[in-house]
Scaffold this active site. Structure first.
Site, PDB file in Angstrom:
ATOM      1  CG  HIS A  52     -65.862 -26.223 -30.219  1.00 64.93           C
ATOM      2  ND1 HIS A  52     -64.512 -27.004 -29.732  1.00 64.93           N
ATOM      3  CD2 HIS A  52     -64.168 -25.513 -30.769  1.00 64.93           C
ATOM      4  CE1 HIS A  52     -64.029 -26.899 -29.275  1.00 64.93           C
ATOM      5  NE2 HIS A  52     -63.222 -26.419 -29.589  1.00 64.93           N
ATOM      6  CG  HIS A  54     -61.743 -25.048 -33.064  1.00 61.95           C
ATOM      7  ND1 HIS A  54     -61.180 -23.870 -31.702  1.00 61.95           N
ATOM      8  CD2 HIS A  54     -61.532 -23.555 -33.306  1.00 61.95           C
ATOM      9  CE1 HIS A  54     -60.904 -22.558 -31.879  1.00 61.95           C
ATOM     10  NE2 HIS A  54     -61.860 -22.454 -32.649  1.00 61.95           N
ATOM     11  CG  ASP A  56     -58.451 -29.758 -31.814  1.00 64.96           C
ATOM     12  OD1 ASP A  56     -59.320 -28.477 -32.083  1.00 64.96           O
ATOM     13  OD2 ASP A  56     -57.720 -29.527 -30.524  1.00 64.96           O
ATOM     14  CG  HIS A  57     -62.813 -29.957 -30.602  1.00 66.70           C
ATOM     15  ND1 HIS A  57     -62.741 -30.408 -29.322  1.00 66.70           N
ATOM     16  CD2 HIS A  57     -61.743 -29.352 -30.415  1.00 66.70           C
ATOM     17  CE1 HIS A  57     -61.574 -29.520 -28.302  1.00 66.70           C
ATOM     18  NE2 HIS A  57     -61.374 -29.640 -28.834  1.00 66.70           N
ATOM     19  CG  HIS A 108     -62.508 -22.153 -26.597  1.00 68.89           C
ATOM     20  ND1 HIS A 108     -61.141 -22.304 -27.105  1.00 68.89           N
ATOM     21  CD2 HIS A 108     -62.550 -23.424 -28.119  1.00 68.89           C
ATOM     22  CE1 HIS A 108     -60.154 -23.641 -27.736  1.00 68.89           C
ATOM     23  NE2 HIS A 108     -61.589 -23.542 -28.209  1.00 68.89           N
ATOM     24  CG  ASP A 133     -60.676 -27.387 -26.865  1.00 69.72           C
ATOM     25  OD1 ASP A 133     -60.793 -28.621 -25.910  1.00 69.72           O
ATOM     26  OD2 ASP A 133     -60.239 -26.633 -27.276  1.00 69.72           O
ATOM     27  CG  HIS A 171     -56.765 -30.235 -26.047  1.00 67.89           C
ATOM     28  ND1 HIS A 171     -56.237 -30.491 -26.896  1.00 67.89           N
ATOM     29  CD2 HIS A 171     -58.353 -29.229 -26.496  1.00 67.89           C
ATOM     30  CE1 HIS A 171     -56.794 -29.540 -27.832  1.00 67.89           C
ATOM     31  NE2 HIS A 171     -57.852 -29.363 -27.613  1.00 67.89           N
TER      32      HIS A 171
HETATM   33 FE    FE Z   1     -58.608 -28.413 -28.884  1.00 66.56          FE
HETATM   34 ZN    ZN Z   2     -60.887 -25.324 -29.520  1.00 68.15          ZN
END
Ligand code: FE
Ligand code: ZN
Length: 261
Positions: A52, A54, A56-57, A108, A133, A171
């Site tokens: 996805h 985001h 942090d990905h 998410h 996530d 995570h």
């Molecule tokens: Fe994340």
């Molecule tokens: Zn995420």
């Protein structure tokens, strides 16, 4: 083959699957941990799988693509650093000869996808899931873009995978998820034992992941929201009528977790 979670940021894991022919990474939010691991193992990065959009990905995607020439795969319905191969439900991403099946798991984010490698195609015969996530050990992702109904449906699809499936989440949220899970199901002994095992792993600085689908079915309240034990505590907490629809119970469970300290 080797499968390792590379720690990134405070609590992210960038999963790296390494074969003799090359390596695959999933959701590289930053490039450095991946470049370091590639240098250590003298491996070639063949592909980047993204679940996805985001930051942090995807934060490390451009640097890694430029440094290694790796192919990038990601969800068709989201904005992912171009160029990438867009994927949706039922597609197969063939990487290093491994056919990863794509499953749409909105909730998410609106276009979130998961990658599943069935037993017959896995190099060691054990199925493998990269779920970003969406599903965490003992928990699930927050609903930023999707509805409770969508997330419940997405988690149902993941819960239906073979019990031995390794669950590679993005995570390390397990211990805080399990504290909440114990509040939801205080009499679930399997959950209590799993919590003790995970606490021992974290005390030694080890990841609690990958988990397994059959473990998650036994301990994760978000896969168990139709169980009487979960319906009872969630119903009492949120003041739901006994005959409340499954999606209302799931929504109340997610809301309870959002406010749980
Ligand atoms: Fe994340
Ligand atoms: Zn995420």
């Amino acid at each position: 083959m080797t499968l390792v979670p590379l720690p990134a940021f405070a609590d992210n894991y960038i999963w790296m699957l390494q074969l003799e022919s090359g390596a695959i990474v999933v959701d590289p939010g930053e490039a450095e941990p991946v470049l370091d691991a590639l240098a250590r193992s003298q491996a070639r990065l063949a592909a980047i799988l993204v679940t996805h959009h985001h930051a942090d990905h995807v934060g490390g995607v451009d640097v890694l693509r430029q440094a290694t020439g790796a192919m990038v795969f990601g969800p068709a319905g989201e904005t992912i650093p171009e160029p990438y191969r867009p994927l949706g439900d039922g597609d197969v991403a063939e990487v290093l000869g491994l056919p990863f099946s794509v499953i749409d798991v909105p909730g998410h984010t609106a276009g979130h996808i998961a990658y599943f490698l069935p037993a017959h195609a896995a190099p060691d015969g054990v199925p493998l899931l990269f779920c970003g996530d969406t599903l965490f050990s003992g928990g699930c992702g927050r609903l930023f873009e999707g509805t409770p109904q969508q997330m419940l449906h997405s988690l149902d699809a993941l819960a239906a995978l073979p019990g031995a499936t390794r669950v590679c989440c993005a995570h390390e949220y397990t211990l805080s998820n399990l504290r909440f899970a114990r509040a939801v199901e205080p009499t679930n002994d399997t959950l209590a034992r799993y919590q003790a095992d995970c606490e021992a792993l974290r005390a030694r600085g080890l990841p609690t992941l990958p988990s397994r689908i059959d473990t998650e079915r036994s301990i994760n309240p978000f896969l168990r929201s139709r169980q009487d034990s979960v319906r009872a505590t969630v119903g009492a907490h949120a003041g739901l009528p006994p005959q409340a629809p499954d999606t209302d119970v799931f929504a109340a469970l997610r809301q309870w977790k959002n406010n749980f300290r």
